[in-house]
Write an enzyme that holds these catalytic residues in place. Sequence first.
Site, PDB file in Angstrom:
ATOM      1  N   GLY A   1      -1.825   2.406  -7.025  1.00 30.28           N
ATOM      2  CA  GLY A   1      -2.623   2.883  -8.458  1.00 30.28           C
ATOM      3  C   GLY A   1      -2.254   3.867  -9.095  1.00 30.28           C
TER       4      GLY A   1
ATOM      5  CB  CYS B   1      -0.852   0.077   1.330  1.00 27.83           C
ATOM      6  SG  CYS B   1      -1.915   1.515   1.277  1.00 27.83           S
TER       7      CYS B   1
ATOM      8  CB  CYS C   1      -5.113   3.589  -4.947  1.00 24.71           C
ATOM      9  SG  CYS C   1      -4.153   2.116  -4.857  1.00 24.71           S
TER      10      CYS C   1
ATOM     11  CG  HIS D   1      -2.501  -1.592  -9.411  1.00 22.21           C
ATOM     12  ND1 HIS D   1      -3.501  -0.624  -9.048  1.00 22.21           N
ATOM     13  CD2 HIS D   1      -1.859  -1.982  -8.537  1.00 22.21           C
ATOM     14  CE1 HIS D   1      -3.265  -0.459  -7.670  1.00 22.21           C
ATOM     15  NE2 HIS D   1      -2.108  -1.030  -7.327  1.00 22.21           N
TER      16      HIS D   1
ATOM     17  CD  GLU E   1      -6.895   0.414  -1.789  1.00 20.27           C
ATOM     18  OE1 GLU E   1      -5.873   0.056  -1.165  1.00 20.27           O
ATOM     19  OE2 GLU E   1      -7.292   1.430  -1.823  1.00 20.27           O
TER      20      GLU E   1
END
Length: 269
Positions: free
Chosen positions: A211, A73, A208, A150, A199
């Site tokens: 992301g 994260c 994110c 992703h 997410e």
Amino acid sequence: MNRRFHKMHGLGNDFVVVDAREDGFAFDAAGARAVADRRTGVGCDQLIVVGPATGADVSMRIWNADGSEVEACGNATRCVAALVGRDCTIDTPGGLLRATLTGEGVAVDMGAPRFGWNEIPLAYAMDTAAMPVGWGPLETPFAVNVGNPHVVFFVDDVEAVPLDELGRGIETDPLFPERINVNIAQVIDRRTIRSRTWERGVGLTRACGTGACAVAVAAIARRLADGPVTIHLPGGPLAIDWTPGGSILMTGPATHVFTGELDAELLRA
């Protein structure tokens, strides 16, 4: 006994952070869901436990709001470095990360992206740079693993895409055996991109970090942008720099909101 925690966020992507460096502390899926519940718990997108590490300054474990444990994260990594209060290395299930405190917040070396279909992972082999699949108006995504998996769809207008309706179906598609984070991106110019993220295990999020890294990598790899790129998320901007063959550098803020205590009864919920 009650447990002290810190409420923190990176551009609105919010966390309950438990510092367990001195005394170990274990969460399970049910405990993470109880803490993350915005009506009956503290409320957060992710629960973060900072612990001791071998070969790094600290370790970080991450639970999503649905109780699933994940590898990485980006926004939480910046918050952990801010909590530690100095430049540090952070051992995560997604790999070793290096964080540096800067005038703009925290810069994190997120490591090199991975592009192999089995590194995302996908259920079967295909071109990850232009996947021959689609869901409604979203087609031909770029897939990349930046510590977690992703897909990135490039669109004309990120606000026109009903990501709240499409996100869960893409996240849980059998094509993605470990589920997937879903990003839609709109290229404004070669240094500026707007992006929104669904997410996995959380849903729509204001920001994110991984992301934003995935979007920047996809745009640079497709020659739609040049690094460094500013990724504008609903919660604010992140600066992402990447040169093909190298590591991703993410820079952005980390905010401490308040300190509190988790009730022992909540943790047994």
